[in-house]
Scaffold this motif. Structure first.
Motif, PDB file in Angstrom:
ATOM      1  N   PRO A  40       0.836  -1.209   0.000  1.00  0.00           N
ATOM      2  CA  PRO A  40       0.000   0.000   0.000  1.00  0.00           C
ATOM      3  C   PRO A  40       0.866   1.254   0.000  1.00  0.00           C
ATOM      4  CG  PRO A  40      -0.730  -1.539   1.692  1.00  0.00           C
ATOM      5  CD  PRO A  40       0.562  -2.073   1.165  1.00  0.00           C
ATOM      6  N   LEU A  41       0.339   2.305  -0.600  1.00  0.00           N
ATOM      7  CA  LEU A  41       1.076   3.567  -0.598  1.00  0.00           C
ATOM      8  C   LEU A  41       1.300   4.071   0.817  1.00  0.00           C
ATOM      9  CD1 LEU A  41      -0.591   5.557  -3.530  1.00  0.00           C
ATOM     10  CD2 LEU A  41       1.661   4.489  -3.498  1.00  0.00           C
ATOM     11  N   ALA A  42       0.265   4.029   1.644  1.00  0.00           N
ATOM     12  CA  ALA A  42       0.342   4.562   3.009  1.00  0.00           C
ATOM     13  C   ALA A  42      -0.143   3.508   3.993  1.00  0.00           C
ATOM     14  CB  ALA A  42      -0.497   5.823   3.134  1.00  0.00           C
ATOM     15  N   MET A  43       0.344   3.593   5.203  1.00  0.00           N
ATOM     16  CA  MET A  43      -0.083   2.683   6.258  1.00  0.00           C
ATOM     17  C   MET A  43      -1.498   3.065   6.696  1.00  0.00           C
ATOM     18  SD  MET A  43       1.852   1.777   9.874  1.00  0.00           S
ATOM     19  CE  MET A  43       3.169   0.798   9.131  1.00  0.00           C
ATOM     20  N   ALA A  44      -2.404   2.106   6.622  1.00  0.00           N
ATOM     21  CA  ALA A  44      -3.806   2.347   6.963  1.00  0.00           C
ATOM     22  C   ALA A  44      -3.958   2.544   8.465  1.00  0.00           C
ATOM     23  CB  ALA A  44      -4.662   1.176   6.500  1.00  0.00           C
ATOM     24  N   LEU A  77       6.649  12.222   4.909  1.00  0.00           N
ATOM     25  CA  LEU A  77       5.854  13.443   4.797  1.00  0.00           C
ATOM     26  C   LEU A  77       4.849  13.387   3.653  1.00  0.00           C
ATOM     27  CD1 LEU A  77       8.445  16.238   5.632  1.00  0.00           C
ATOM     28  CD2 LEU A  77       6.662  15.278   7.092  1.00  0.00           C
ATOM     29  N   LEU A  78       4.945  12.377   2.802  1.00  0.00           N
ATOM     30  CA  LEU A  78       3.924  12.185   1.772  1.00  0.00           C
ATOM     31  C   LEU A  78       2.573  11.809   2.383  1.00  0.00           C
ATOM     32  CD1 LEU A  78       5.897  10.348  -1.055  1.00  0.00           C
ATOM     33  CD2 LEU A  78       4.886  12.632  -1.164  1.00  0.00           C
ATOM     34  N   LEU A  79       2.566  11.451   3.660  1.00  0.00           N
ATOM     35  CA  LEU A  79       1.290  11.197   4.345  1.00  0.00           C
ATOM     36  C   LEU A  79       0.390  12.421   4.323  1.00  0.00           C
ATOM     37  CD1 LEU A  79       2.068   9.239   7.650  1.00  0.00           C
ATOM     38  CD2 LEU A  79       0.716   8.444   5.715  1.00  0.00           C
TER      39      LEU A  79
END
Length: 747
Positions: A40-44, A77-79
């Motif tokens: 996944p792109l980001a951690m859910a 920081l993309l979060l």
């Protein structure tokens, strides 16, 4: 391979799996493992919740006082601010219920802005920035996908962080030997960083580096050292610390590592990212935070290998003289398809060159440390002190003894003249006798007008020198308590008030009105009792059961021992030393250099352990007989006191105006003076380390409980000592080194 039990204390959370740069040396995107493509792109949020829960669960199970969590990527920081805030709140809310949380972030800094900095300040997140030097050096690898430079944007992020010094952790620089090390040094220094991390570019024996790094590293170190070490460099400081018996600050060097684990965006547990260079699936464990606890992960063969220390290294590494500083380097850098990890580091020669440079030229360190070099002072501060550092203390204490004896003997012209003559004729033997711990006890008693003050005992010291040196000298010695006692030589039940010691080569004679007895060298004769010396692992130790000034300890000494009892004491010391080799190996060289005498103490009526030292008897440890394991602990505990006492003789660690201050400490019900608290913390640091090692080896709950108790006492005392103005600058540095050791423990 036996692997010590050890919980995890450092967790890397991959909160975002992509990056806004395309660095061509990146170990995630540019090396053998490409598993990032399916993540996944980001951690859910549910993954963050599960990860935080597993970390808290692990900390609670193992009574960890603190854990570290690093937000990583990709680029964390993309979060974006909203999701980043949610992650930070979850981690703080869940983990801080059970322990302290050291929260950090590693970023390229491009997306930092004022609002994000405020968010990081709010949640106490310390931030590291990746920067490889000035624009030419940084642009060699750290570019956008379109080839544009990222240097200016990263420097803008650093400038924002410098407005918030409390969260600026430092700079991480990946080395490229094609870059000029001086140019890189100057560019990094210009950013005024609180710390620098130098990262060796990831490589294996299958994909080795193009050029050696040793010359680059030593050039950078030499410039840094010549400039007075203007900022800490984690790699250099760790190598120097390890050489002094202290802890490492990085998994890149040293043997005591292996407490780092990664949690990917999908919740997968993995080994550190460097393992991605070893092949597809490098670092994978097959476990996730949803199906496995951190305890489960620590038991996996791959993680156990990371914690196996010397046993995990190749034969080449184990036979190397700098292995305890190098530690074989990063695990990934030892890998080859043919031999797995049974190789030295691909950077073996480079690390060895750097280690030798640092050992030979550590560079100046600021601070007034009086008679102790900075290396010796810091090595002792870490809680250890090698043979060289302890020898410096012993020499300083000898100088004190010489001055005190001269002052006392100077009151009697004959005594002073004889001692001065013997010193000229046999200087080495003279020093050996004056190193005897209770020579100083006698001199202090005389100068203070203490009980049993007997200035004439200077003649007994002179006679001991003459006998040991085999010099043809006659020395009249007055009886003390019905005995003629020659320190380090033996005693004679005196039939007269005065006995003349007639020394000579190979033997000596005792003569008094109406009688005489010849004593063979080191032998026994009617009424004469030779000193009880024993050799333990190369250390010559006196079992001191007769010296009239040995009773200056806190607890009462036994009387003169029967032969069997003395031999039993020698055997007990041998057995205790075997335990020390297992449980306190970093203390052994110091003990060999500084331990002079063991004073058998009368046992406590209630059976509790009993031991003692005196500030005026360097190298003498008083101990009541106990089992070898307990005796080992007492030896370490009391030797800490004797070392710190000698340091305090040389350097003011506690200011005079702190004399009335009192501190609460865990090991005593009554508040303690600052110096006493420092002494206790220093002793308990070493005891905690013994139980740390024992708990790692046995996994026993009782050992773990004792370790936690002593660790917590020590940590709390160090924190109290470092608050306010309770210590001088040198004292603060000493306590800081103690704190670094406690902070490095991973049990």
């Amino acid at each position: 391979m036996t692997t010590p039990w050890r919980p995890l204390r450092h967790f890397v959370l991959k909160v975002h799996s992509r990056c806004d740069l395309a660095c061509d040396h990146c170990y995630i995107y540019e090396h053998a493992d490409q598993s990032w493509r399916g993540r996944p792109l980001a951690m859910a949020p549910e993954t963050v919740h599960a990860a935080a829960g597993r970390i808290a669960q692990h900390a609670a199970r193992h009574d960890l006082g603190r854990v570290g969590v690093v937000l990583h990527g990709g680029e964390p920081l993309l979060l974006g601010p909203r999701r980043l805030r949610a992650v930070l709140k979850e981690l703080r809310a869940t983990i801080t219920r059970v322990c302290e949380l050291d929260l950090r972030m590693q970023t390229n800094g491009i997306r930092l802005d004022a609002a994000t900095c405020e968010l990081l300040v709010e949640h106490h997140v310390r931030v590291g920035i990746s920067l490889d030097g000035g624009r030419p050096e940084n642009d060699r690898h750290r570019r956008y996908r379109n080839g544009a430079s990222s240097h200016a944007q990263t420097r803008r992020g650093i400038a924002l962080l410098r407005r918030h010094d409390e969260i600026f952790a430092g700079l991480l620089c990946t080395i490229d030997p094609a870059n000029d090390p001086i140019a890189v040094y100057e560019a990094l220094r210009a950013e005024d960083p609180p710390r620098i991390d130098l990262l060796l570019p990831h490589a294996t024996w299958d994909t080795p580096p193009d050029k050696p790094l040793g010359p680059w590293l030593t050039t950078f170190h030499e410039r840094w050292a010549s400039d007075g070490q203007p900022f800490p460099v984690r790699l250099f400081d760790s190598i120097r610390s390890l050489g002094l018996g202290g802890p490492t600050q990085t998994e890149s060097v040293g043997l005591d590592a292996g407490d780092v684990v990664v949690i990917e965006t999908d919740g997968a547990w993995e080994e550190p990212d460097s393992m991605k260079t070893t092949g597809p699936g490098g670092g994978a464990t097959g476990r996730t935070v949803f199906d496995s606890s951190a305890d489960d992960v620590t038991e996996l063969p791959a993680m156990r290998r990371r914690r196996a220390g010397l046993d995990a290294l190749s034969a080449t590494c184990r036979s190397c003289e700098v292995v305890r500083q190098c530690g074989g380097g990063l695990t990934a850098h030892r890998h080859s398809a043919a031999r797995g990890f049974d190789n030295p580091s691909v950077y073996c020669a480079d690390l060895k060159e750097l280690i030798i440079t640092i050992n030979e030229h550590p560079g100046p360190v600021a601070g007034d440390l009086g008679a102790l070099p900075a290396d010796a002072f810091d090595g002792l501060g870490y809680g250890y002190g090698d043979a060289g550092a302890v020898a410096l203390l012993a020499d300083a204490e000898l100088a004190v003894n010489r001055a005190l004896v001269a002052e006392v003997a100077g009151e009697t012209a004959a005594g002073g003249h004889l001692l001065a003559d013997l010193e000229r004729r046999a200087p080495e033997v003279f020093d050996e006798v004056l190193r005897h711990p209770f020579v100083r006890s006698w001199a202090v008693s005389c100068l203070d007008g203490g009980r049993d003050c007997d200035p004439d005992w200077a003649a007994a010291i002179a006679a001991a020198v003459a006998v040991r040196a085999g010099l043809p000298v006659e020395v009249p010695v007055r009886a003390h308590g019905g005995r003629i006692h020659l320190p380090t030589v033996g005693f004679f039940a005196a039939p007269a008030a005065e006995v003349t010691v007639v020394a000579g080569p190979g033997s000596f004679t005792l003569r008094w009105p109406g009688g005489r007895v010849a004593i063979p060298s080191g032998g026994e004769a009617h009424g004469w009792h030779a000193a009880r010396w024993c050799t333990v692992a190369g250390a010559r130790i006196l079992i001191e059961d007769a010296d009239p000034y040995r009773d200056r300890l806190e607890h009462a000494a036994t009387g003169y021992l029967a032969r069997d009892d003395a031999e039993s004491w020698a055997a007990a010391l041998q057995s205790a030393w075997t335990h020390l080799a297992e449980d306190a190996p970093d203390q052994l060289d110091g003990l060999r250099a500084g331990l002079r005498a063991i004073v058998p103490l009368a046992p406590a009526p209630d059976g509790t352990l009993r031991s003692a030292t005196s500030r005026h008897a360097f190298g003498a440890l008083g101990v009541a007989r106990t089992g070898p394991g307990e005796l080992a602990v007492l030896l370490v505990h009391e030797f800490q006191h004797t070392k710190l006492g000698a340091v305090l003789d040389l350097i003011d660690l506690v200011p005079d105006d702190a004399a009335g201050d009192r501190l609460r400490v865990g090991w005593r019900p009554d508040p303690r003076p600052v110096e006493a608290a420092l002494q206790g913390a220093y002793a308990h640091l070493a005891v905690a380390d013994v139980w740390r090692r024992r708990s790692s080896q046995s996994g026993g709950e009782e050992a773990r409980k004792l370790y936690r108790t002593y660790r917590d006492w020590t940590a709390e005392a160090i924190e109290a000592l470092r608050s306010g103005d309770r210590l001088t600058p040198a004292g603060a540095r000493f306590a800081g080194r103690m704190g670094e050791t406690v902070d490095s423990w991973t049990v």
